[in-house]
Structures are given as structure tokens and as C-alpha cells.
Design an enzyme around this catalytic site. Structure first.
Site, mmCIF file in Angstrom:
data_model
loop_
_atom_site.group_PDB
_atom_site.id
_atom_site.type_symbol
_atom_site.label_atom_id
_atom_site.label_comp_id
_atom_site.label_asym_id
_atom_site.label_seq_id
_atom_site.Cartn_x
_atom_site.Cartn_y
_atom_site.Cartn_z
ATOM 1 C CB SER A 1 23.198 -2.652 18.807
ATOM 2 O OG SER A 1 22.370 -1.953 19.690
ATOM 3 C CG ASP B 1 20.683 7.711 6.186
ATOM 4 O OD1 ASP B 1 21.117 6.921 5.319
ATOM 5 O OD2 ASP B 1 19.666 7.487 6.857
ATOM 6 C CE LYS C 1 20.055 -5.835 20.081
ATOM 7 N NZ LYS C 1 19.437 -4.490 20.235
#
Length: 435
Positions: free
Chosen positions: A302, A313, A327
Site C-alpha cells: 500500500s 520512477d 496492494k
């Protein structure tokens, strides 16, 4: 059959529940407003529902009142949507609010459901579960001797809760092996969200165990303390997100913001208007752009995956460890007017490059599995310093015969292979930068 007036009242109740306002987020969501349902209610299905209620009341072996049947129906509606949606009674709702503040009662296990079996997502640091050796990925097949298969995750969690000081026995299966029992004592769980220390001169370590409301502020304080303790700018930082089950989205965003100067951090997409959220950096990089290694594993879920995905990224850090839990959904709590609430999945979140993590997880840049390193038995070589009458070296230092010499103080990375590899990577990056 139910009378039409009762059927109409039931339909109105369901409509009001579906149109209830959202209040605050659990694990990865923000305050928003739900759109009321506009589709007509299916009368045939409602008639079937009413008939089932009447037949249960008439034929079930024990008397059951309307309130119990309706509550069970609501629980069934939520639990069959996905593993993370649930109906929260007064106690469940209160415990959810407590968990985001950092103190609650229980065993210290974050759990999920897999093929009808309760699975450990992550044990929380310094809790009965972690001290008993429970690991991410363990399957909980029995609770106090009673099988968990066939029970919802909410029911299983309720069974694991109880008074502080009471013992509970969990039967676990690990990696497809034979079942084994672990007996734990329930405790008040006080989770310290952020831990930090200098691994050695120039290299800091920050561990986030869970994302709570104040985690962003605590990471900022940890960065400042590491700089102060080091006496100068750091050469590198290890950010440890292993076995971090997630928590509050805003805190995850704040943590990423402490490590980058610009760019997107995370965005969410869902069906309701206010589930479309975007979070970007504010330009306040408290880490001073020092080399960063981020540790993740199968217990990272999460909000911790939001942090790992954003840093990956944005090419801000090197991810090491093993693939995270996967998740990538957003749960939002919809309070009702009777101290109860619905926790439902309202959106999916995406990394800056548009990756959905749901059921896939974040793959590390460098896979490092946890391992134990043991030194092989070395032959005791006969050295110059062992020769009688050997010449000194002129350096002013004491000669070091075989097997002698100062022993270093054990450090956390000495017993943690993944952490040791992260530290080695940072040292290599520091050497490269300084050339």
C-alpha cells in the site's frame, strides 16, 4: 413474503447507505464526497432478498431477528466485493481510528485474504507477532484450534482480538510446509512509525514501520538528527520499507516529498469525482539529494509501495530487496449515523509513470534476497609478525600477530544481509561521486 411497505423501507435503507458521505481515508485515500446512486433498484432481487429473510426467520433452527439478518447481509455485501472492503461495527470503526494514530490492542499483524485463507501481509515491528517470528506470507489456518477457511477476514480479525494479556494460539503454514502452532499474548500495540540511526560515519538509516498521521514530520526530524549526529552532509541514506503494511496516503506523499525536488508523486483514479487525486513535490528536499537505497520485500504494501514506486520512477533511489506485496487499491471509510462505517475500495493508485501496482507489486532494481552469511573456517596462516626477531614497520603501530587485533562493535547490518548490501551500494556510489 414481506409486505410492500416493508420492502420499500428496506430499499430506502439500502439507498441511504449507498449515498452516505465519505469522511476520511484508510491506507491510501483522501476526504471526498460520494455520488448518490441513480440507477433504479432491482425490484426482483429485492423481492428475493425479502423472501430469503422471511424463510430464514421461519425455518432456521434458532430464532433470528431482522437486525441480525440485515447486519449479516451488509457484511456479506462488503466482504464479497474484494479482500479490503468491509463493514465496520462500532468496535471495528474505533480500532481503525486508533490504528492510524499509532496505538491499539492486538497481536501486531496486518492480514489479508487469499483463496479463502487468512494470509499475513506483514508483522509490525516490536509487537507480539514479530517477536514470535511470524513472517509475511504465513497462512493462518486456525485460530485457537478453529479453522479460518470459510470465515471472512473481518471475522478472523475479530477472533484474534481480545483483552490485553490473554493468550491466543495461531496455527500457521509457511512456504507450503507442515502446520505449526505459535502462542502469543495479546498486548497494547504502540507502533513507533519512524526509527533512525547512523550505521557508520556518513551513512544514515531510516526505517518506517507504518505510515501514520505524523510519519512525514517524523522523517523530517530523523533526517535533521542524522545530519547533526554525523556533523556534516551524509554520504548516503538507507530507507527501509520492509514489512511496512502501509497506512495514511498523505504521510506517504510527505515522505517522498522529503527526498525529491519536483515531479509527480502519485495519482489515483476511480469512478467518483473526488477520487481523482494528484500529488506532486513541493520542492522541499530535506535529504540534500544524497544517494538513496530503498529496501522493500513481500511485506511492503500500500502506502510503502507508493513511496517505493515514486522514488523509482523519479530515479531518486535504487530499490533493493524483493518484489513488494501488490496492494494498489484505495480504501475510503464512509461513516454511518450509528457509530458504524463502511470501508470500501474507491480507486486505484498509480506511480508517476502510470504503473498500477495492484496484484503486481513493485519490482526492485536489484534483487537481494534475505540470507545469512557465515564465515568459512580459515587456515591460520603463519605471518611475518609471528617470526621471532622480526623487523618493525616504522609506522609506530603495534605489530599484529595472527589472530590478534581490535574487534569491531556489531552493527545492525552485521545480521541483516539486505541492509549490508544496501550500505555497500551506497559506499560504491559515494566513491563514484567523489572521483
Amino acid at each position: 413474503m414481506l409486505h410492500l411497505s416493508r420492502l420499500t423501507s428496506l430499499a430506502l435503507t439500502i439507498a441511504l447507505v449507498l449515498g452516505a458521505p465519505l469522511a476520511f481515508a484508510d491506507e491510501a485515500a483522501e476526504p471526498t464526497t460520494a455520488a448518490t446512486t441513480k440507477a433504479p433498484l432491482p425490484l426482483d432481487e429485492l423481492r428475493t432478498f425479502a423472501e430469503v429473510m422471511d424463510r430464514i426467520k421461519a425455518a432456521y433452527v434458532e430464532p433470528v431477528d431482522d437486525k441480525t439478518l440485515l447486519e449479516n447481509a451488509i457484511k456479506g455485501m462488503l466482504s464479497n466485493l474484494d479482500p479490503h472492503s468491509a463493514y465496520l461495527g462500532p468496535e471495528d470503526f474505533a480500532e481503525l481510528q486508533e490504528s492510524t494514530s499509532g496505538e491499539f490492542g492486538g497481536l501486531g499483524i496486518e492480514v489479508g485474504a487469499e483463496d479463502g485463507i487468512i494470509k499475513v501481509v506483514s508483522p509490525i515491528d516490536d509487537t507480539p507477532a514479530s517477536k514470535a517470528g511470524i513472517q509475511a506470507g504465513d497462512l493462518i489456518v486456525k485460530i485457537n484450534g478453529q479453522p479460518t477457511r470459510g470465515h471472512t477476514m473481518t471475522e478472523a480479525v475479530d477472533k484474534m482480538r481480545g483483552k490485553v494479556g490473554q493468550k491466543i494460539t495461531l496455527t500457521l503454514v509457511r512456504d507450503g510446509g507442515n502446520p505449526f502452532d505459535v502462542t502469543l499474548t495479546r498486548a497494547t500495540i504502540t507502533v513507533k512509525s519512524v526509527k533512525s540511526q547512523l550505521l557508520e560515519s556518513g551513512y544514515g538509516y531510516i526505517r518506517i514501520t507504518q505510515f501514520q498521521v505524523k510519519t512525514g514530520d517524523e522523517v523530517a526530524k530523523a533526517l535533521a538528527k542524522l545530519r547533526k549526529d554525523n556533523g556534516k552532509k551524509l554520504n548516503g541514506i538507507v530507507l527501509d520499507l520492509r514489512n511496512n503494511p502501509g497506512g495514511v496516503l498523505q504521510s506517504a506523499v510527505e515522505v517522498v516529498d522529503h527526498f525529491i525536488t519536483k515531479g509527480l508523486i502519485v495519482y489515483t483514479k476511480g469512478r467518483i469525482a473526488n477520487s481523482e487525486l494528484r500529488f506532486s513535490a513541493t520542492g522541499n528536499d530535506l535529504s540534500e539529494n544524497v544517494p538513496l537505497a530503498v529496501l522493500i520485500n513481500g511485506g511492503s504494501a500500500s502506502a510503502s509501495e507508493i513511496v517505493a514506486g515514486a522514488l523509482q520512477d523519479q530515479k531518486r533511489g535504487v530499490l533493493m530487496g524483493t518484489t513488494s506485496f501488490g496492494k494498489g487499491s484505495v480504501q475510503t471509510v464512509l461513516p454511518l449515523n450509528n457509530e458504524r462505517a463502511l470501508k470500501i475500495t474507491t480507486a486505484l493508485y498509480y506511480t508517476p509513470n502510470g504503473r498500477s501496482i495492484q496484484a503486481q507489486g513493485i519490482a526492485p532494481d536489484i534483487e537481494v534476497r534475505q540470507a545469512k552469511i557465515t564465515n568459512e573456517q580459515e587456515n591460520e596462516y603463519f605471518k611475518e609478525a609471528d617470526l621471532q626477531g622480526h623487523l618493525g614497520n616504522g609506522n609506530g603501530g603495534a605489530d599484529q600477530p595472527t589472530g590478534s587485533g581490535p574487534k569491531a562493535k556489531p552493527m545492525p547490518q552485521d545480521d541483516d544481509y539486505q541492509l549490508a548490501q544496501a550500505l555497500s551500494l551506497l559506499k560504491g556510489l559515494s566513491i563514484t561521486r567523489n572521483r
